[in-house]
Scaffold this motif. Structure first.
Motif, PDB file in Angstrom:
ATOM      1  N   GLY A 196       0.812  -1.218   0.000  1.00 56.06           N
ATOM      2  CA  GLY A 196       0.000   0.000   0.000  1.00 56.06           C
ATOM      3  C   GLY A 196       0.841   1.262   0.000  1.00 56.06           C
ATOM      4  N   ARG A 197       1.908   1.246   0.775  1.00 59.74           N
ATOM      5  CA  ARG A 197       2.774   2.434   0.866  1.00 59.74           C
ATOM      6  C   ARG A 197       3.405   2.752  -0.485  1.00 59.74           C
ATOM      7  NH1 ARG A 197       7.663   2.104   1.702  1.00 59.74           N
ATOM      8  NH2 ARG A 197       7.546   0.037   2.672  1.00 59.74           N
ATOM      9  N   GLN A 198       3.810   1.702  -1.201  1.00 61.67           N
ATOM     10  CA  GLN A 198       4.411   1.910  -2.521  1.00 61.67           C
ATOM     11  C   GLN A 198       3.386   2.427  -3.527  1.00 61.67           C
ATOM     12  OE1 GLN A 198       7.445  -1.317  -3.627  1.00 61.67           O
ATOM     13  NE2 GLN A 198       6.247  -2.280  -2.008  1.00 61.67           N
ATOM     14  N   ILE A 199       2.183   1.867  -3.480  1.00 59.64           N
ATOM     15  CA  ILE A 199       1.124   2.337  -4.387  1.00 59.64           C
ATOM     16  C   ILE A 199       0.814   3.804  -4.108  1.00 59.64           C
ATOM     17  CG2 ILE A 199      -1.336   2.095  -4.925  1.00 59.64           C
ATOM     18  CD1 ILE A 199      -0.977  -0.935  -4.592  1.00 59.64           C
ATOM     19  N   ALA A 200       0.798   4.172  -2.837  1.00 60.94           N
ATOM     20  CA  ALA A 200       0.536   5.569  -2.474  1.00 60.94           C
ATOM     21  C   ALA A 200       1.630   6.486  -3.021  1.00 60.94           C
ATOM     22  CB  ALA A 200       0.437   5.701  -0.955  1.00 60.94           C
ATOM     23  N   GLN A 201       2.866   6.022  -2.996  1.00 60.61           N
ATOM     24  CA  GLN A 201       3.981   6.820  -3.525  1.00 60.61           C
ATOM     25  C   GLN A 201       3.891   6.986  -5.041  1.00 60.61           C
ATOM     26  OE1 GLN A 201       7.672   4.949  -2.382  1.00 60.61           O
ATOM     27  NE2 GLN A 201       7.302   5.164  -0.185  1.00 60.61           N
ATOM     28  N   LEU A 202       3.351   5.970  -5.701  1.00 59.90           N
ATOM     29  CA  LEU A 202       3.374   5.935  -7.163  1.00 59.90           C
ATOM     30  C   LEU A 202       2.070   6.396  -7.818  1.00 59.90           C
ATOM     31  CD1 LEU A 202       5.070   2.428  -7.446  1.00 59.90           C
ATOM     32  CD2 LEU A 202       6.155   4.601  -8.094  1.00 59.90           C
ATOM     33  N   LYS A 203       1.069   6.728  -7.016  1.00 63.47           N
ATOM     34  CA  LYS A 203      -0.282   6.905  -7.567  1.00 63.47           C
ATOM     35  C   LYS A 203      -0.414   8.087  -8.527  1.00 63.47           C
ATOM     36  CE  LYS A 203      -2.122   9.481  -3.599  1.00 63.47           C
ATOM     37  NZ  LYS A 203      -3.104   9.457  -2.496  1.00 63.47           N
ATOM     38  N   ASP A 204       0.505   9.030  -8.489  1.00 63.24           N
ATOM     39  CA  ASP A 204       0.416  10.157  -9.421  1.00 63.24           C
ATOM     40  C   ASP A 204       0.777   9.740 -10.848  1.00 63.24           C
ATOM     41  OD1 ASP A 204      -0.357  11.848  -7.416  1.00 63.24           O
ATOM     42  OD2 ASP A 204       1.642  12.683  -7.067  1.00 63.24           O
ATOM     43  N   ASN A 205       1.573   8.683 -10.989  1.00 63.28           N
ATOM     44  CA  ASN A 205       2.044   8.263 -12.307  1.00 63.28           C
ATOM     45  C   ASN A 205       1.542   6.889 -12.740  1.00 63.28           C
ATOM     46  OD1 ASN A 205       3.710  10.606 -12.727  1.00 63.28           O
ATOM     47  ND2 ASN A 205       5.139   9.739 -11.235  1.00 63.28           N
ATOM     48  N   TYR A 206       1.052   6.115 -11.770  1.00 59.57           N
ATOM     49  CA  TYR A 206       0.620   4.752 -12.072  1.00 59.57           C
ATOM     50  C   TYR A 206      -0.735   4.470 -11.429  1.00 59.57           C
ATOM     51  CZ  TYR A 206       5.544   3.947 -13.288  1.00 59.57           C
ATOM     52  OH  TYR A 206       6.798   4.026 -13.846  1.00 59.57           O
ATOM     53  N   GLU A 207      -1.521   3.633 -12.104  1.00 59.01           N
ATOM     54  CA  GLU A 207      -2.736   3.113 -11.494  1.00 59.01           C
ATOM     55  C   GLU A 207      -2.591   1.599 -11.381  1.00 59.01           C
ATOM     56  OE1 GLU A 207      -5.542   4.845 -14.163  1.00 59.01           O
ATOM     57  OE2 GLU A 207      -5.467   3.163 -15.584  1.00 59.01           O
ATOM     58  N   PHE A 208      -3.091   1.061 -10.261  1.00 58.43           N
ATOM     59  CA  PHE A 208      -2.856  -0.342  -9.937  1.00 58.43           C
ATOM     60  C   PHE A 208      -4.146  -1.144  -9.890  1.00 58.43           C
ATOM     61  CE2 PHE A 208       1.107   1.456  -8.565  1.00 58.43           C
ATOM     62  CZ  PHE A 208       2.035   0.436  -8.695  1.00 58.43           C
ATOM     63  N   ILE A 209      -4.041  -2.350 -10.397  1.00 62.22           N
ATOM     64  CA  ILE A 209      -5.062  -3.381 -10.209  1.00 62.22           C
ATOM     65  C   ILE A 209      -4.332  -4.542  -9.565  1.00 62.22           C
ATOM     66  CG2 ILE A 209      -6.605  -5.001 -11.383  1.00 62.22           C
ATOM     67  CD1 ILE A 209      -6.242  -2.490 -13.640  1.00 62.22           C
ATOM     68  N   ILE A 210      -4.889  -5.096  -8.499  1.00 62.39           N
ATOM     69  CA  ILE A 210      -4.220  -6.167  -7.768  1.00 62.39           C
ATOM     70  C   ILE A 210      -4.964  -7.478  -7.953  1.00 62.39           C
ATOM     71  CG2 ILE A 210      -3.533  -6.997  -5.470  1.00 62.39           C
ATOM     72  CD1 ILE A 210      -3.294  -4.074  -4.593  1.00 62.39           C
ATOM     73  N   VAL A 211      -4.231  -8.523  -8.284  1.00 57.25           N
ATOM     74  CA  VAL A 211      -4.767  -9.881  -8.217  1.00 57.25           C
ATOM     75  C   VAL A 211      -4.080 -10.544  -7.038  1.00 57.25           C
ATOM     76  CG1 VAL A 211      -4.892 -12.124  -9.348  1.00 57.25           C
ATOM     77  CG2 VAL A 211      -5.335 -10.048 -10.660  1.00 57.25           C
ATOM     78  N   SER A 212      -4.871 -10.911  -6.045  1.00 57.31           N
ATOM     79  CA  SER A 212      -4.308 -11.382  -4.775  1.00 57.31           C
ATOM     80  C   SER A 212      -4.792 -12.778  -4.425  1.00 57.31           C
ATOM     81  CB  SER A 212      -4.694 -10.414  -3.646  1.00 57.31           C
ATOM     82  OG  SER A 212      -4.292 -10.951  -2.400  1.00 57.31           O
ATOM     83  N   SER A 213      -3.851 -13.655  -4.119  1.00 55.39           N
ATOM     84  CA  SER A 213      -4.178 -14.922  -3.485  1.00 55.39           C
ATOM     85  C   SER A 213      -4.228 -14.673  -1.977  1.00 55.39           C
ATOM     86  CB  SER A 213      -3.124 -15.966  -3.839  1.00 55.39           C
ATOM     87  OG  SER A 213      -3.060 -16.151  -5.234  1.00 55.39           O
ATOM     88  N   GLY A 214      -4.292 -15.739  -1.193  1.00 55.68           N
ATOM     89  CA  GLY A 214      -4.173 -15.583   0.249  1.00 55.68           C
ATOM     90  C   GLY A 214      -5.421 -15.834   1.062  1.00 55.68           C
ATOM     91  N   ALA A 215      -6.573 -16.076   0.419  1.00 53.24           N
ATOM     92  CA  ALA A 215      -7.798 -16.296   1.191  1.00 53.24           C
ATOM     93  C   ALA A 215      -7.702 -17.544   2.064  1.00 53.24           C
ATOM     94  CB  ALA A 215      -9.004 -16.393   0.253  1.00 53.24           C
ATOM     95  N   ILE A 216      -7.166 -18.611   1.504  1.00 50.81           N
ATOM     96  CA  ILE A 216      -7.040 -19.853   2.274  1.00 50.81           C
ATOM     97  C   ILE A 216      -6.051 -19.660   3.412  1.00 50.81           C
ATOM     98  CG2 ILE A 216      -6.243 -22.250   2.136  1.00 50.81           C
ATOM     99  CD1 ILE A 216      -7.424 -22.308  -0.714  1.00 50.81           C
ATOM    100  N   ALA A 217      -4.937 -18.996   3.130  1.00 48.34           N
ATOM    101  CA  ALA A 217      -3.953 -18.730   4.175  1.00 48.34           C
ATOM    102  C   ALA A 217      -4.549 -17.881   5.296  1.00 48.34           C
ATOM    103  CB  ALA A 217      -2.728 -18.029   3.581  1.00 48.34           C
ATOM    104  N   ALA A 218      -5.404 -16.920   4.922  1.00 51.14           N
ATOM    105  CA  ALA A 218      -6.046 -16.078   5.936  1.00 51.14           C
ATOM    106  C   ALA A 218      -6.955 -16.899   6.836  1.00 51.14           C
ATOM    107  CB  ALA A 218      -6.840 -14.959   5.261  1.00 51.14           C
ATOM    108  N   ALA A 219      -7.674 -17.844   6.246  1.00 54.65           N
ATOM    109  CA  ALA A 219      -8.605 -18.660   7.037  1.00 54.65           C
ATOM    110  C   ALA A 219      -7.877 -19.582   7.996  1.00 54.65           C
ATOM    111  CB  ALA A 219      -9.495 -19.474   6.102  1.00 54.65           C
TER     112      ALA A 219
END
Length: 254
Positions: free
Chosen positions: A31-54
Motif C-alpha cells: 500500500g505504501r508503494q502504491i501511495a507513492q506511485l499513484k500520481d504516475n501509475y494506477e494499480f489493479i491487484i490480483v491477490s491470493s491468500g484467502a485460504i492462508a487467511a482462514a
C-alpha cells in the motif's frame, strides 16, 4: 498525463512472507508503494491468500475431500483478507474494492465486457480493484495456478502496460547457478521457451503455481504485447525498486 496501468499479482507466499499467516506488514508495504506511485501509475491487484487467511482462525474437518475443504477455507478467509487490505490501505489514503472472478467469466464476451467496464469505473474513481478467483464455486486456482493465469487474463483484458508478478525469488534463476548454490537471475528475455529450460518444476510451500504457471502467464501477456516482470515480493519496496532499476528481477519482453 496518462497514467501507466500496472497489474500486480501477489501470491500467498508473498502475502504471508513464507509464514503461516497473512503479514499485515507486507500488505502495508504494498500500500505504501502504491501511495507513492499513484500520481504516475494506477494499480489493479490480483491477490491470493484467502485460504492462508482462514488457516489463522479455523481448522476444518470434513469427509468431502481436500478441494472441498480448501473451498470452504477460501469462503471463510476472503472477508478477512479483504478487511486487512482495506484497513491498511485506508490508513494510507487508498480505497479498495473486491472483485471475485472465475475463468468461465473470460469465455463469454458479455462477461468480459462487464469485467472490463466495472474495473475501469473503479480505477477512474480511485478505487483499487483487488481481484481473486471465486474459489467457493471454482477450483482452477486452488488446483492449478495460484492466480497467475487469472492475473494474465485480466492484464490482457484490461490492456495494462505491465504485468508485475511478485514471488519469493529474485525472478528466474539459471539452472546451473542454482545447482552450484549461487543463484543468478536471468535479467531480460523474449523467448519464453528458453526460460522453460531453466525453471524448476517444484511448487512453493503456500502457493500452488511455481515458476511454470508464471511463464504460462507471461506467455498470455506477451501475445497481447504486455511485458511481464517477475520480482521478489518478499523484499520491502519491491515495486518501486523494480521500477527504478534498483533490484534484480526477470523481465520478459513483449
Amino acid at each position: 498525463m496518462t497514467k501507466k496501468r500496472i497489474l500486480l499479482k501477489v501470491g500467498s507466499n508473498t502475502l504471508t512472507k513464507e509464514t503461516d499467516h497473512i503479514s499485515r506488514g507486507k500488505i502495508e508495504d504494498i500500500g505504501r508503494q502504491i501511495a507513492q506511485l499513484k500520481d504516475n501509475y494506477e494499480f489493479i491487484i490480483v491477490s491470493s491468500g484467502a485460504i492462508a487467511a482462514a488457516k489463522q482462525f479455523v481448522k476444518l474437518e470434513h469427509n468431502g475431500g481436500e478441494i472441498n475443504i480448501k473451498q470452504a477455507l477460501a469462503a471463510i478467509g476472503q472477508p478477512h483478507l479483504m478487511r486487512i487490505f482495506q484497513e491498511n490501505f485506508r490508513e494510507l489514503g487508498l480505497f479498495t474494492s473486491q472483485c471475485l472472478l472465475s475463468y468461465s467469466d473470460f469465455e463469454k464476451p458479455e462477461s468480459k465486457e462487464n469485467i472490463k467496464n466495472t474495473i475501469n469505473v473503479l480505477v477512474e474513481n480511485n478505487f483499487i480493484p483487488i481481484i481473486n478467483e471465486n474459489d467457493t464455486v471454482a477450483t482452477d486456482e486452488i488446483k492449478f495456478g495460484d492466480n497467475d493465469k487469472l492475473a494474465a487474463l485480466t492484464a490482457a483484458l484490461l490492456k495494462v502496460d505491465l504485468l508485475l508478478i511478485a514471488t519469493n525469488t529474485d525472478g528466474i534463476y539459471t539452472k546451473a547457478s542454482i545447482q552450484n548454490g549461487q543463484p543468478k537471475t536471468i535479467d531480460v528475455v523474449k523467448d519464453i521457451n528458453l526460460l522453460e529450460k531453466e525453471i524448476s518444476l517444484e511448487k512453493s510451500s503456500h502457493g500452488t503455481g511455481g515458476m511454470q504457471s508464471k511463464l504460462e502467464a507471461a506467455n498470455i501477456a506477451q501475445k497481447e504485447a504486455i511485458e511481464t516482470w517477475i520480482v521478489n515480493g518478499l523484499k520491502d519496496n519491491f515495486i518501486t525498486d523494480a521500477l527504478n532499476g534498483n533490484s534484480n528481477f526477470t523481465k520478459i519482453t513483449s
